[in-house]
Design a protein around this motif. Structure first.
Motif, short mmCIF file in Angstrom:
data_model
loop_
_atom_site.label_atom_id
_atom_site.label_comp_id
_atom_site.label_asym_id
_atom_site.label_seq_id
_atom_site.Cartn_x
_atom_site.Cartn_y
_atom_site.Cartn_z
N ALA B 349 31.10 42.34 40.00
CA ALA B 349 32.50 42.44 40.43
C ALA B 349 33.42 42.60 39.22
CB ALA B 349 32.90 41.21 41.23
N ASP B 352 33.47 46.20 37.91
CA ASP B 352 33.77 47.21 38.91
C ASP B 352 35.14 47.81 38.64
OD1 ASP B 352 34.14 48.71 41.10
OD2 ASP B 352 34.30 47.06 42.52
N SER B 353 35.15 48.99 38.01
CA SER B 353 36.44 49.58 37.67
C SER B 353 36.91 50.55 38.75
CB SER B 353 36.36 50.29 36.32
OG SER B 353 35.32 51.23 36.37
N ASN B 355 37.21 49.89 41.92
CA ASN B 355 38.08 49.21 42.86
C ASN B 355 39.32 48.67 42.16
OD1 ASN B 355 39.16 47.89 44.95
ND2 ASN B 355 37.44 46.47 45.27
N GLN B 358 43.12 44.12 43.80
CA GLN B 358 43.05 42.84 43.10
C GLN B 358 42.22 41.80 43.84
OE1 GLN B 358 43.82 41.16 40.23
NE2 GLN B 358 43.96 43.21 39.41
N ILE B 359 42.00 42.03 45.16
CA ILE B 359 41.22 41.07 45.94
C ILE B 359 39.77 41.53 45.97
CG2 ILE B 359 40.99 39.94 48.18
CD1 ILE B 359 43.59 39.34 46.57
N ILE B 360 38.87 40.62 45.65
CA ILE B 360 37.46 41.01 45.56
C ILE B 360 36.78 40.87 46.91
CG2 ILE B 360 35.26 40.43 44.50
CD1 ILE B 360 36.84 39.37 42.11
#
Lengths: 349, 488
Positions: B349, B352-353, B355, B358-360
Motif C-alpha cells: 500500500a 502504490d503510486s 492510487n 488518500q484512503i487505503i
C-alpha cells in the motif's frame, strides 16, 4: 507457517499485558496497604469518588478530555517515531490563543466557541511547528526543543497573567479575570461536564485512529517512524511527514488547551496545562500507542486523579498516592512487556 | 600457547553466518581475519567476545576448552576485544574509563590503577592524561585508552575489530606499532579487516572468510591476488547468458566527485547503454557504494553531471530521480530496503503510486499482496513482516516493491547472503528486465556473479575507476590485480 508465528507474537503481547496489569494491581495494593490504607476500602473510595454521583462523574470526564486530547496528539507524533515531549507547552500556547479570542472577540456564543477552538488549534500548531522546524531544519532533538519551548510557554503565560492580562488592580498568579460568560463552553445543567469538550475529545481520538489505520498519510507516518531511510527509499517524503505530524499533534494539544480555558477554568491560569501533556506520555505508553486503548486508560487515569482525592479526605492518605499508583501501573507494564520481549528474542536465537 | 577454533557454527534463519569455521593462532602471532562484509567476520568476533552463543564447535585456549555466555566471561577467559568504535563513556575522565570493568571490588583502587595506567602509557608511548575528559580525545586516543584498559585486564588474546575505519593514517601507523609490540611480547592478536593492504602490512598469517566459510588460510607475505581470489571466489563464469541487442546511451556520468562515510569516488566519465549490465568489481570501501548512491541521489556529490536519457539529474533529489525511472536497491535490506514492523500488505500500500486516493483500500491491497507473494515466490503471508523473512525472501519482496517502469536499476550486492535458488531467481528477474531495455549497474563481492552476468566490468580501487573490461575480454587475473591497486 508465518501466520502462526505472528499469531504467537500477538498472544505473547496479550499475555504480557495481562500479567503486567495483575502485577501492578498487586503492587499498588501492597503500597496502599503499607501506607496504612485498607485495600478494599481504597478501591471502593476510588470508584465512588470518581463515578459515585453525577457531579463526580462530570469532574472525572472533564479531567479525561484534556488527557485524551493530549494522548491523541502524542499518538500521532509517536507513530512518526518522535518523542514529542513538548505537548505540555503546546497545550499552554493553545490556551493562550483561545484566551485571546475569549477576551477580545465580541460575537454570539457558538461563533465565539468555534473561534476559540480554531485559535487554540492554531496556537498549538504554531508551537508544535516550531519544535518541528527546530528538529528538521536545525537538527535539534524534539525532546530538547519541546522541553525548551514548554519553558518558554510557561514564561509567557505567567507574564500574561501578572502583566498585560492581570485582573484590574490585582496582579496575582491565581489567573486573569474570568472571561465573559459568553465564552464559557455550555454545560449540562449545573454540572461541569461540557458536551462540546467531550465531543472534541471523542472526535480527535476517532480521527487519529482513522488516519493511522485507513489513510495513506497515516501509513506513511508509521513507515517514517519505523525506519525513515527505508521509507524515503520507497518513495515517502519523510521530512514533510514529520512536519505534518508535529503540526497535527500541535493542533490536538492546542484544542486541549482551549478546553482547559473554555470549559474548565474560564480564565487563563499559570498551571493551565495541568501536567496533562506529561501524564499523556504515560497513557500512550500504557495504551501501546492505540487510540481506543489510550482513550480508556485516560479515563482510568482521570478516575484515579479525581477519586484519590477521597483517599485524603476519608483515609487521611497523602494525595500524591494517586500519582504514585499511575506511575506504578506504567512502570510495571513497561518492565513486564520488555521482559517478555527479551524472553522471546532469546528463544528465537 | 595457541587459540584454536574448531568447527564453529552459527546461523540466522536459514543462512549460515559461520559454517564450520576453524582456525588456529600461535603465541605471539598476528593473525588476519579477512573477508567482505557479510562474510561472517563480525559473527565470529561476536562469538569470541561472548555476545553471541555458538551453536556448535569448540573454542580452545592452550588446549583448554572455553565456554562463555557473556562478554564478561570472555574477558575472564583472557580474550579482549577492541571494537570498531572504541567503547568509552564520554562524560567520564580517562582514568574512570580505564577503571571500568577492571575490578569486582566495591571501592575502586584508584591509586594502584593510576600507577598501572602510567606504566602502560609509558611503555607504549601513549599520550594520555588520566584527568582529561574522554570527550576531548580523538578516536585514535580513545583506542589507546581502550587498549590500555584491556591490557590491565591481562588478556592472552586481543582482537582488533576493523580498528582503522575512523582514524587518520598517522594514528594507524601508531596503532600498528603498538600491535607489533604486543605480539613481540607473546600476545596472540587477531586483526579483523576487509582491507587487504592492512592485512598484508601487519599480519603474519591470514584466514579468509567467504559466505560464512573458511575460504582458505595463508602465511604472509603472499601475493595479494591469491587473497582476492579467496575473498571473491573462483574466477570463472559458470553460466552462459544470452546476449541482448544494446540500445542508445541510457545514463551518463561525468566529472563526478562524491564522498560519504569516508568512502570517496571520482569518476571522469561513465556511460551505460539500454539493455546493458555493468558489474562493479572492487574491495569493500573502494568507492562502488558511494558511486551507486551518488547516481541514485542518496548522497550529495561535490560536483559532477549525471544525465539519464534526455534528463539532467544533477541537483535533483532521490524522489525526483525515482520518477524518471531510476531505482536503487541497497545491500542493507532491513536498514534501507524494507521497513521492519510493517507487513507485506502495508509495504505494498505504501508504494502504490497509482492510487492517488488518500484512503487505503485494505482488502484490495491484501489481495495484491497475495498476488505478488505468489508471483515473486515469497515464503510468507500478507501479514508477514520483513524482519521475520529470510534474506532471500526480503530480496524478493524488495523486487516486488520495485515499480514496473524502472528503466535503470542500481544494485548493491544483489545476491549477498542468499541461497543459490534465490540468487538464480533474482538474476532471472534482472535478465528479464534487461530484455525490456532496462539498464543495470551492480556491485558484487562474488567473481562468479560478476563474470557471469556483466556485459562490462569496471574495477574500483581507492575511489577511482582503474579498469574496464568488455564481455569476451574478461581477464580475471588482470581484474584481481587492479582490485588490489597494482599499476599495469
Amino acid at each position: 507457517m508465518n501466520f502462526f508465528k505472528n499469531l504467537h507474537i500477538t498472544n505473547t503481547v496479550n499475555v504480557s499485558v495481562f500479567c503486567a496489569i495483575i502485577l501492578s494491581l498487586i503492587l499498588a495494593i501492597l503500597l496502599l496497604w503499607f501506607a496504612g490504607a485498607p485495600p478494599l476500602e481504597t478501591g471502593k473510595l476510588l470508584i465512588e469518588g470518581s463515578l459515585g454521583s453525577p457531579a463526580r462523574f462530570s469532574n472525572t470526564s472533564m479531567v479525561w478530555v484534556p488527557l485524551a486530547l493530549a494522548s491523541a496528539s502524542l499518538i500521532v507524533t509517536f507513530s512518526a517515531g518522535l518523542w514529542n515531549i513538548g505537548v505540555e507547552g503546546q497545550i499552554i500556547v493553545g490556551a493562550i490563543f483561545a484566551s485571546f479570542i475569549a477576551r477580545e472577540l465580541d460575537a454570539p456564543p457558538p461563533l465565539l466557541w468555534s473561534a476559540m477552538i480554531m485559535a487554540g488549534a492554531l496556537g498549538g500548531m504554531f508551537w508544535g511547528g516550531l519544535t518541528g522546524i527546530l528538529r528538521i531544519k536545525g537538527k535539534v532533538n524534539e525532546i530538547f526543543g519541546g522541553l525548551g519551548l514548554t519553558f518558554v510557554a510557561t514564561g509567557i503565560v505567567i507574564y500574561l497573567v501578572i502583566g498585560p492580562w492581570k485582573r484590574a488592580g490585582i496582579a496575582s498568579t491565581s489567573g486573569t479575570a474570568p472571561f465573559d460568560s459568553k465564552a464559557w463552553f455550555p454545560t449540562i445543567m449545573d454540572l461541569r461536564i461540557s458536551p462540546l469538550a467531550i465531543l472534541l475529545a471523542l472526535a480527535s481520538l476517532w480521527l487519529v485512529y482513522y488516519l493511522l489505520k485507513q489513510s495513506k498519510f497515516g501509513l506513511e507516518l508509521r513507515a517514517t517512524g519505523n525506519n525513515s531511510s527505508s521509507a524515503s527509499r520507497l518513495g515517502v517524503r519523510t521530512e514533510r511527514n514529520l512536519m505534518l505530524a508535529f503540526l497535527l499533534g500541535g493542533i490536538l494539544a492546542g484544542i486541549a488547551g482551549t478546553v482547559q480555558v473554555g470549559a474548565m477554568h474560564h480564565k487563563l491560569v499559570p498551571s493551565i496545562a495541568g501536567g496533562y501533556g506529561y501524564l499523556a506520555i504515560l497513557v500512550v505508553l500504557l495504551g501501546n500507542f492505540k487510540s481506543f486503548h489510550s482513550g480508556l486508560i485516560s479515563f482510568f487515569f482521570a478516575m484515579i486523579a479525581v477519586g484519590s482525592v477521597q483517599w485524603q479526605l476519608k483515609l487521611d492518605l497523602h494525595s500524591s498516592l494517586g500519582g504514585v499508583t499511575q506511575g506504578i501501573l506504567v512502570l510495571v507494564t513497561l518492565v513486564v512487556t520488555a521482559i517478555f520481549t527479551q524472553l522471546q528474542r532469546k528463544r528465537k536465537i | 600457547m595457541t587459540l584454536e577454533l574448531d568447527r564453529i557454527n552459527k546461523h540466522f534463519g536459514d543462512i549460515f553466518a559461520n559454517n564450520n569455521v576453524s582456525l588456529s593462532i600461535d603465541f605471539g602471532e598476528i593473525h588476519g581475519l579477512l573477508g567482505e562484509n557479510g562474510a561472517g567476520k563480525s559473527t565470529l568476533v561476536k562469538i569470541l567476545s561472548g555476545f553471541f552463543e555458538k551453536e556448535a564447535g569448540e573454542i580452545k585456549l592452550d588446549g583448554q576448552s572455553l565456554n562463555f555466555n557473556s562478554p564478561k566471561d570472555s574477558i575472564d577467559c583472557g580474550i579482549g576485544i577492541l571494537h570498531q568504535e572504541p567503547m568509552v563513556f564520554l562524560p567520564f575522565s580517562v582514568l574512570d574509563n580505564f577503571l571500568i570493568g577492571s575490578t569486582d571490588q566495591f571501592l575502586l583502587p584508584r591509586k594502584n590503577a593510576l600507577n598501572q595506567f602510567k606504566e602502560i602509557c609509558t611503555k607504549f608511548d601513549f599520550d594520555l592524561d588520566p584527568d582529561d575528559p574522554v570527550s576531548s580525545l580523538t578516536i585514535g586516543q580513545r583506542q589507546q585508552l581502550e587498549i590500555s584498559r584491556l591490557l590491565w585486564l591481562d588478556p592472552r588474546v586481543l582482537i582488533f575489530d576493523e580498528p582503522t575505519n575512523a582514524i587518520s593514517p598517522m594514528q594507524r601507523e601508531k596503532l600498528f606499532t603498538t600491535i607489533r609490540q604486543l605480539a613481540a611480547e607473546g600476545m596472540s592478536v587477531i586483526f579483523v579487516s576487509h582491507k587487504l593492504e592492512e592485512i598484508a602490512s601487519i599480519c603474519d598469517s591470514v584466514t579468509v572468510l567467504r559466505k560464512g566459510k573458511v575460504a582458505g588460510s595463508k602465511r604472509l607475505p603472499c601475493p595479494e591476488n591469491e587473497l582476492i581470489e579467496l575473498m571473491f571466489g573462483k574466477s570463472f563464469p559458470s553460466k552462459e547468458i544470452q546476449n541482448v541487442q544494446k540500445g542508445g546511451i541510457q545514463l551518463s556520468v561525468s566529472k563526478l566527485k562524491s564522498i560519504e562515510d569516508h568512502e570517496s569516488i571520482e569518476v571522469t566519465t561513465f556511460e551505460i547503454r539500454q539493455g546493458e549490465i555493468v558489474g562493479i568489481a572492487g574491495i569493500e570501501g573502494a568507492g562502488q557504494k558511494t558511486f551507486l548512491r551518488a547516481i541514485a541521489g542518496r548522497n550529495s556529490p561535490e560536483s559532477g553531471i549525471i544525465i539519464l536519457g534526455q534528463n539532467l539529474l544533477t541537483g535533483s533529489n532521490y524522489h525526483q530521480r525515482q520518477e524518471k525511472g531510476l531505482y536503487y536497491m541497497p545491500a542493507d535490506r532491513l536498514g534501507e530496503g524494507l521497513i521492519s514492523g510493517l507487513t507485506i500488505t502495508e509495504h505494498i500500500a505504501l508504494v502504490d503510486s497509482q492510487n492517488r486516493n488518500q484512503i487505503i483500500d485494505w482488502p484490495l491491497n491484501y489481495l495484491r499482496a497475495n498476488e505478488l507473494i505468489a508471483q515473486f515466490q515469497i515464503q510468507g503471508t500478507p501479514e508477514s513482516k520483513p524482519e521475520s523473512l529470510s534474506g532471500g525472501n526480503q530480496q524478493r519482496l524488495m523486487f516486488a516493491l520495485m515499480p514496473i517502469d524502472a528503466g535503470t536499476i542500481l544494485l548493491e550486492h544483489p545476491t549477498r547472503g542468499l541461497d543459490i535458488e534465490s540468487a538464480n531467481w533474482i538474476w532471472s528477474q534482472l535478465l528479464n528486465m534487461r530484455k525490456n531495455d532496462c539498464s543495470i549497474i551492480f556491485s558484487s563481492s562474488d567473481f562468479e556473479e560478476l563474470l557471469s552476468y556483466s556485459d562490462r566490468i569496471i574495477v574500483c580501487f581507492s575511489g577511482q575507476i582503474v579498469g574496464e573490461f568488455e564481455k569476451g575480454n574478461f581477464n580475471p587475473e588482470h581484474i584481481i590485480s587492479l582490485m588490489s591497486g597494482a599499476k599495469i
